[in-house]
Design an enzyme around this catalytic site. Structure first.
Site, mmCIF file in Angstrom:
data_model
loop_
_atom_site.group_PDB
_atom_site.id
_atom_site.type_symbol
_atom_site.label_atom_id
_atom_site.label_comp_id
_atom_site.label_asym_id
_atom_site.label_seq_id
_atom_site.Cartn_x
_atom_site.Cartn_y
_atom_site.Cartn_z
ATOM 1 C CE LYS A 1 -13.739 6.602 48.153
ATOM 2 N NZ LYS A 1 -12.659 5.792 47.548
ATOM 3 C CE1 TYR B 1 -10.155 9.159 49.310
ATOM 4 C CE2 TYR B 1 -11.226 9.475 47.194
ATOM 5 C CZ TYR B 1 -10.547 8.670 48.081
ATOM 6 O OH TYR B 1 -10.250 7.378 47.727
#
Length: 360
Positions: A118, A150
């Site tokens: 991602k 993230y």
């Protein structure tokens, strides 16, 4: 035992999950004193000290880790929330709470963080839409212009490294193949549960994804290989602090893989046929069937939601873009491990049968 190795001790954050369990096994096999910190209570793992705390609560983390002084911290935990804004707040706080506590002990030499693709594809709520990176994905590509938990986790890692003076590595795995009941993202186990339900009803094993994934090139990540890469990055002298893609080393197309998985699971495959057929639709209302199957076959988990994550497999297999990674950075630095993805699936299915997670 080598004295340098003997002085190492590991804290695995999320040690009950799909990546964390494999990492604990790898560390114990190498002789490391290993502590697992997780949110939920779980069965003991051989050679692992099990600690439990709400990772979003800094006081709870401090209390749980009060008697620890790890030299290496491996962060594999995450918590799924309804929006990306909430994902950012919660998951960044988890990393911050652990590293602030562990860092103050003054013993931490390296922190390894597991994230994923991602990083290149965007968050779940905007998955694979808008501008994404060309395949294969490379670690030095700039971040996407979109909120992403993230990125927030990386920022917390970098800030803690600056404060406490440890080296770090980030490991961007693709979809992980591994064993962990109750895990929120577990494609291999989900496909095994799908197949068991299809066998019970005499139905074909229907590919749930779209045409892009059926025909496009992809790769995956074996949990054991990810564990080996994390330990390698944490202990190899002279490596810079940086991110590494983490995938098996082979690539495939689902139109090739689907029938082979079906054969391993004893079901009749049915491929892409003009439109996606998501598992959340195919498997809707199957909870009672699974419960009866579990009772009849003596399975260890009668709650289907703890065995299968339909939503996650649907997300992976309905991406609108091709998805695979470049592994040159870690290969060039000396990490030469490789896993055949079909073999990884076969090993997982055998483990699931042996552990009575799916019927034999």
């Amino acid at each position: 035992m080598n004295t340098a190795v003997h002085r190492r001790s590991a804290l695995v954050v999320g040690g009950t999950g799909i990546a964390g369990r494999a990492l604990c096994r790898e560390l114990v096999a190498k002789g490391w004193p290993t502590t697992s910190l997780s949110r939920r209570e779980t069965a003991a793992q051989d050679g692992v000290t099990m600690l439990r705390a709400d990772l979003t609560d800094p006081q709870a983390v401090q209390a749980a880790l009060a008697d620890t002084a790890p030299t290496h911290v491996f962060v594999t935990a995450w918590s799924r929330r309804p929006t990306e804004a909430e994902n950012i707040t919660v998951n960044a706080a988890m990393v911050r709470n652990v590293l602030d506590t562990a860092g103050h002990a003054g013993t931490v030499r390296h922190v390894a963080l597991v994230t994923g693709l991602k990083h290149y594809l965007g968050p779940f709520e905007a998955y694979g839409t808008g501008t994404t990176r060309d395949t294969p994905f490379h670690e030095d590509e700039p971040r996407l212009d979109a909120p992403n938990f993230y990125y927030a986790q990386e920022d917390e890692l970098w800030a803690a490294a600056e404060r406490h003076g440890f080296s770090w590595s980030v490991h961007r795995s693709h979809t992980i193949i591994g064993y962990a009941v109750g895990n929120a993202m577990n494609m291999g186990q989900t496909l095994a549960a799908q197949a068991a339900l299809c066998r019970a009803e005499g139905r074909p094993f229907v590919f749930p994804g779209n045409e892009v994934q059926w025909n496009g090139v992809t790769d995956m990540t074996d949990a054991g290989l990810l564990a080996r890469q994390m330990v390698w990055a944490a202990t190899t002298e002279g490596l810079p602090s940086q991110a590494y893609n983490a995938a098996n080393g082979d690539v495939f197309r689902w139109r090739w893989m689907w029938s082979r998985i079906a054969r391993l699971l004893g079901v009749e495959p049915e491929g892409y046929a003009g439109r996606p057929r998501p598992l959340e639709e195919q498997m809707a209302g199957k909870e009672d069937l699974w419960r009866r199957l579990a009772e009849r076959e003596g399975l260890v988990e009668a709650d289907l939601t703890r065995v299968a994550s339909w939503w996650h497999t649907d997300s992976d297999l309905n991406r609108p873009v091709e998805c695979f990674t470049d592994m040159s950075r870690s290969r060039g630095a000396g990490f030469a491990h490789y896993v055949d993805t079909l073999t990884s699936f076969a090993a997982l299915f055998e483990t699931l049968r042996n552990q009575k997670v799916i019927p034999a």
